[in-house]
Scaffold this motif. Sequence first.
Motif, short mmCIF file in Angstrom:
data_model
loop_
_atom_site.label_atom_id
_atom_site.label_comp_id
_atom_site.label_asym_id
_atom_site.label_seq_id
_atom_site.Cartn_x
_atom_site.Cartn_y
_atom_site.Cartn_z
N ALA A 136 28.11 8.76 6.51
CA ALA A 136 29.13 9.35 7.38
C ALA A 136 30.05 8.24 7.86
CB ALA A 136 28.48 10.08 8.56
N THR A 137 31.10 8.63 8.56
CA THR A 137 32.07 7.66 9.07
C THR A 137 32.19 7.82 10.58
OG1 THR A 137 33.30 7.86 7.01
CG2 THR A 137 34.39 6.73 8.83
N PRO A 138 31.45 7.02 11.36
CA PRO A 138 30.46 6.04 10.91
C PRO A 138 29.07 6.67 10.87
CG PRO A 138 30.82 5.80 13.25
CD PRO A 138 31.72 6.93 12.80
N GLY A 139 28.09 5.90 10.44
CA GLY A 139 26.71 6.32 10.53
C GLY A 139 26.20 7.07 9.33
N CYS A 140 25.35 8.07 9.59
CA CYS A 140 24.63 8.78 8.55
C CYS A 140 24.49 10.25 8.94
CB CYS A 140 23.24 8.16 8.34
SG CYS A 140 22.19 9.05 7.20
N LEU A 141 24.54 11.12 7.94
CA LEU A 141 24.37 12.56 8.15
C LEU A 141 23.17 13.04 7.34
CD1 LEU A 141 25.24 15.42 9.05
CD2 LEU A 141 26.73 15.49 7.03
N ALA A 142 22.19 13.62 8.02
CA ALA A 142 21.05 14.26 7.35
C ALA A 142 21.18 15.77 7.56
CB ALA A 142 19.73 13.75 7.95
N TRP A 143 21.00 16.53 6.50
CA TRP A 143 21.20 17.98 6.60
C TRP A 143 20.12 18.73 5.83
CZ3 TRP A 143 21.69 20.33 1.92
CH2 TRP A 143 22.14 19.56 0.85
N ILE A 144 19.87 19.95 6.28
CA ILE A 144 18.92 20.86 5.64
C ILE A 144 19.58 22.23 5.58
CG2 ILE A 144 16.71 22.06 5.88
CD1 ILE A 144 15.65 19.58 7.30
N GLU A 145 19.46 22.90 4.45
CA GLU A 145 19.89 24.29 4.31
C GLU A 145 18.66 25.13 4.01
OE1 GLU A 145 23.11 24.79 1.60
OE2 GLU A 145 24.58 23.95 2.99
N TRP A 146 18.34 26.02 4.94
CA TRP A 146 17.12 26.82 4.86
C TRP A 146 17.48 28.29 4.64
CZ3 TRP A 146 12.07 25.88 4.44
CH2 TRP A 146 11.18 26.91 4.73
N PRO A 147 16.89 28.96 3.63
CA PRO A 147 17.24 30.36 3.37
C PRO A 147 16.68 31.28 4.45
CG PRO A 147 15.44 29.66 1.96
CD PRO A 147 15.90 28.43 2.68
N LEU A 148 17.51 32.23 4.88
CA LEU A 148 17.09 33.21 5.86
C LEU A 148 16.50 34.42 5.14
CD1 LEU A 148 20.13 33.05 8.31
CD2 LEU A 148 17.90 31.94 8.57
N ALA A 149 15.56 35.09 5.79
CA ALA A 149 14.93 36.25 5.16
C ALA A 149 15.95 37.35 4.91
CB ALA A 149 13.79 36.77 6.06
N GLU A 150 16.88 37.53 5.84
CA GLU A 150 17.93 38.53 5.70
C GLU A 150 19.23 37.92 6.21
OE1 GLU A 150 16.88 42.04 7.77
OE2 GLU A 150 15.16 42.52 6.49
N PRO A 151 20.38 38.28 5.57
CA PRO A 151 21.65 37.76 6.07
C PRO A 151 21.95 38.29 7.46
CG PRO A 151 22.01 39.44 4.40
CD PRO A 151 20.53 39.14 4.39
N VAL A 152 22.58 37.47 8.26
CA VAL A 152 22.94 37.85 9.62
C VAL A 152 24.23 38.65 9.57
CG1 VAL A 152 23.47 37.01 11.93
CG2 VAL A 152 21.85 35.77 10.49
N VAL A 153 24.16 39.92 10.01
CA VAL A 153 25.31 40.81 9.93
C VAL A 153 25.60 41.38 11.30
CG1 VAL A 153 26.26 42.90 8.87
CG2 VAL A 153 24.73 41.42 7.56
N GLY A 154 26.86 41.32 11.70
CA GLY A 154 27.31 42.00 12.90
C GLY A 154 26.78 41.44 14.19
N GLN A 155 26.39 40.19 14.21
CA GLN A 155 25.90 39.57 15.44
C GLN A 155 26.75 38.37 15.77
OE1 GLN A 155 21.64 39.01 14.54
NE2 GLN A 155 21.31 40.09 16.46
#
Length: 392
Positions: free
Chosen positions: A344-363
């Motif tokens: 990253a600028t500056p530093g570092c970026l750690a990320w995780i993408e986790w699948p949800l059981a159901e898509p979030v709709v209308g919230q």
Amino acid sequence: MPVARRFDWTQWLFPGPRRTFTEAELARVGPQRWSLGIDCYVYSNVVVLVVLFYKFLPAMVATAVLVVALAAAAAGLGVGRWLWRRPTRARFNLASLGAGLLAAMVPILMVNAGHKSLMRDTMPLLAGGLAVMLSSWWFLTIYRSQQLENRLRELDEQQQRVAMAQRLAAAQIQPHFLFNTLASLQHWVDTQDARGGPLLRSLTRYLRATLPMFEHDRLPVAQELQIVRSYLDIMQARLGARLTWTVDSTTVPDPVLIQATLPPGTLLTLAENAITHGIEPSLRGGHIAVTLSLTQDSRWLRLEVQDSGAGLVSGACDGVGLHNTRERLAAQSGGAAQMGLEAATPGCLAWIEWPLAEPVVGQAAVPETPRSAAPEPPPVHDLKTRQEDLRP
């Protein structure tokens, strides 16, 4: 010394695999589709065998034999799929008995119809086809049973590795972090420093949450966030003005934070490494931003931990913590979850993408002021680089 296997005489009377798989075991293995290549292979071999008998049979009879042979092959493949779905001794022997009775009826019907000579000519083809079909069913049943056993064994070993990784993660709640925190707390108590009380409360919350959390396979994201806040509270008390932090989950609805679960200590690991390898090595310190958001299709939860401390160097590799975290994420999401570490600028970026059981709709997310220990400092550009290595 290995025990020699005893001769299994029951295979002569009731052949097939001994093990019977339960519905739960079959569901655990998951669907494994029947290969169309098997159908093509069987049909091509049937055609070749019938063609070899053409010179012994009249043309019309040979054509009828070809049609009957293809129909028998289709029926045999249907039975094969039936055995593939649940390979048991009972099913194999039932199918073998049925095929034997049908094969025995063919010459009887041909003799009664006055085709005794034709019966003699087609008997080798009929007997050979029956033998090949029964042998194929037996091999398919044994092979499929062994395949299921190997897959279940692989899943058990994978589960054991995940459990071992969780125990290792529990043991990796940095002892030096605890010792240093206790040393600071003791010094502040001895000197009657006002910072001792808040630090003790933060440490108590942290230990109360982290010590039992690895007894569970999953932990709600909301609880993981509370652990991270307690940890950052402790580190901010120790590092003082060298550390500022924020936790922002305003774009994620509260029900998602409660229902979505992660392997325990996942987000904490990223925060610990941002401190250990980003903020502490830098004399000027830095800022840590923990951000949660949903992807555009609302099917994935994205978790980010970005620090403005020391950055990454090219050619860096995963450390023990990263490796264990990746393995636990992959095992508990079926390989769907993704994790990355970027400069990253500056530093570092750690990320995780986790699948949800159901898509979030209308919230819609409930607005919430990001929690912060202090205002974010201006970017620092003259920081050292660091290795991409998680806690030892």
